[in-house]
Design a protein around this motif. Structure first.
Motif, mmCIF file in Angstrom:
data_model
loop_
_atom_site.group_PDB
_atom_site.id
_atom_site.type_symbol
_atom_site.label_atom_id
_atom_site.label_comp_id
_atom_site.label_asym_id
_atom_site.label_seq_id
_atom_site.Cartn_x
_atom_site.Cartn_y
_atom_site.Cartn_z
ATOM 1 N N GLN A 1 0.819 -1.202 0.000
ATOM 2 C CA GLN A 1 0.000 0.000 0.000
ATOM 3 C C GLN A 1 0.857 1.258 0.000
ATOM 4 O OE1 GLN A 1 -0.561 -2.644 1.818
ATOM 5 N NE2 GLN A 1 -2.603 -3.329 1.225
ATOM 6 N N GLY A 2 2.054 1.159 0.622
ATOM 7 C CA GLY A 2 2.946 2.310 0.624
ATOM 8 C C GLY A 2 3.536 2.590 -0.745
ATOM 9 N N GLU A 3 3.884 1.522 -1.482
ATOM 10 C CA GLU A 3 4.482 1.701 -2.799
ATOM 11 C C GLU A 3 3.526 2.350 -3.786
ATOM 12 O OE1 GLU A 3 7.468 -1.631 -4.113
ATOM 13 O OE2 GLU A 3 5.939 -2.567 -2.845
ATOM 14 N N SER B 1 16.302 4.341 -9.994
ATOM 15 C CA SER B 1 15.951 5.344 -8.983
ATOM 16 C C SER B 1 14.458 5.296 -8.666
ATOM 17 C CB SER B 1 16.335 6.741 -9.479
ATOM 18 O OG SER B 1 15.578 7.104 -10.620
ATOM 19 N N ARG B 2 13.660 5.020 -9.683
ATOM 20 C CA ARG B 2 12.202 4.914 -9.480
ATOM 21 C C ARG B 2 11.870 3.723 -8.581
ATOM 22 N NH1 ARG B 2 7.696 4.626 -8.494
ATOM 23 N NH2 ARG B 2 5.831 5.098 -9.720
ATOM 24 N N GLN B 3 12.501 2.583 -8.831
ATOM 25 C CA GLN B 3 12.250 1.397 -8.022
ATOM 26 C C GLN B 3 12.741 1.590 -6.589
ATOM 27 O OE1 GLN B 3 14.183 -1.658 -10.335
ATOM 28 N NE2 GLN B 3 12.378 -2.027 -11.609
ATOM 29 N N ALA B 4 13.890 2.256 -6.423
ATOM 30 C CA ALA B 4 14.410 2.519 -5.077
ATOM 31 C C ALA B 4 13.462 3.422 -4.302
ATOM 32 C CB ALA B 4 15.797 3.154 -5.167
ATOM 33 N N THR B 5 12.867 4.401 -4.979
ATOM 34 C CA THR B 5 11.895 5.278 -4.327
ATOM 35 C C THR B 5 10.658 4.491 -3.904
ATOM 36 O OG1 THR B 5 12.657 7.160 -5.654
ATOM 37 C CG2 THR B 5 10.486 7.346 -4.617
ATOM 38 N N GLU B 6 10.212 3.575 -4.758
ATOM 39 C CA GLU B 6 9.055 2.745 -4.414
ATOM 40 C C GLU B 6 9.318 1.933 -3.152
ATOM 41 O OE1 GLU B 6 7.902 0.280 -7.617
ATOM 42 O OE2 GLU B 6 7.553 1.918 -9.019
ATOM 43 N N LYS B 7 10.524 1.364 -3.041
ATOM 44 C CA LYS B 7 10.835 0.541 -1.872
ATOM 45 C C LYS B 7 10.849 1.366 -0.595
ATOM 46 C CE LYS B 7 13.481 -2.971 -4.381
ATOM 47 N NZ LYS B 7 14.802 -3.628 -4.546
ATOM 48 N N THR C 1 9.227 4.231 -0.071
ATOM 49 C CA THR C 1 7.838 4.595 0.217
ATOM 50 C C THR C 1 7.063 3.409 0.772
ATOM 51 O OG1 THR C 1 7.943 6.130 -1.650
ATOM 52 C CG2 THR C 1 5.767 5.658 -0.745
ATOM 53 N N GLY C 2 7.320 2.224 0.203
ATOM 54 C CA GLY C 2 6.634 1.029 0.658
ATOM 55 C C GLY C 2 6.965 0.662 2.092
#
Length: 251
Positions: A127-129, A201-207, A209-210
């Motif tokens: 839900q965070g991601e 960088s996008r995937q790292a931000t998702e993690k 946030t998640g």
């Protein structure tokens, strides 16, 4: 040949442009003026100095040229203020539409686990991601559509300047513009690597946030298990990795 992915991308951009056609057309015209008008003051200044030596191509007095110069700058300032207003309205309209559609798709099936599809494979996300999709993806699509008019305006500005410079000195113009062409070629060659950095960088931000969403949702469980230090260490690891990816992406 244009790939299927690029066709879908352009189709999405075209649909967003057509969502509020009047507003987008007005904004498009304003930003073409904003980006294109700076090429004209130089011509007026040239005619002003030529008029002082009786070599001007147009029969205008220095006072008339000064008035024309001031009027042109006043028009550019007016277009800039109006363009900012229309650009802001259009950006918020697009962003709201994208986020509304994302939220609507979740509400239609509220018990389902949010999923994304990458290379025909479905992956569950927390839900965070999903906050990253509402924030970053919507802003990225909005940026692509909003900047299209500015790119067109800058292209018109570049063409006008190039024609003027070619008429002044062909060799000097080629000396200035050929390195720029070389830079464009180099950037195009590095496009794959740039996309890889952006994706990382996008995937790292998702993690990041998640994990923030999971921490706030599981505060009591973390306290009961006494895992505060381990959770914080893991969060710092993800955050450091994101920092490294963001630096590479920015560079």
């Amino acid at each position: 040949m244009i790939s299927t992915k690029k066709r879908k991308h352009w189709k999405l951009l075209w649909q967003l442009m057509r969502y509020t056609p009047k507003l987008y057309t007005i904004d498009f015209c304003f930003w073409i003026l904003i980006m294109g008008l700076p090429a004209l003051p130089g011509l007026i200044i040239r005619e002003f100095f030529n008029s002082l030596t009786n070599e001007a191509k147009f029969a205008l007095s220095p006072l008339a040229l000064i008035a024309l110069f001031l009027a042109l700058n006043l028009g550019q300032i007016t277009a800039l203020f109006a363009g900012r207003i229309t650009k802001t309205q259009y950006r918020f309209t697009m962003r709201s539409l994208l986020r509304h559609n994302l939220l609507d798709s979740l509400f239609k099936n509220p018990t389902a686990q949010p999923m994304v599809v990458n290379k025909e494979a479905e992956t569950n996300i927390s839900q965070g991601e999903i906050i990253s999709y509402f924030r970053d993806d919507a802003e990225q699509i909005e940026e692509n559509v909003a900047l299209f008019s500015q790119v067109v305006g800058q292209g018109i500005f570049a063409v006008i300047c190039l024609v003027i410079l070619l008429n002044i000195n062909l060799q000097m113009t080629m000396f200035v513009f050929l390195p720029l062409v070389g830079m464009i070629v180099i950037v195009r060659q590095a496009e794959t690597r740039i996309k890889q950095y952006r994706k990382a960088s996008r995937q790292a931000t998702e993690k990041v946030t998640g994990i923030l969403g999971e921490i706030f949702a599981s505060v009591q469980a973390i306290k009961v298990a006494g895992a505060e230090e381990n959770v914080l260490n893991y969060f710092r690891t993800l955050n450091d990795k994101r920092r490294q990816m963001m630096i590479k992406d920015s560079l």
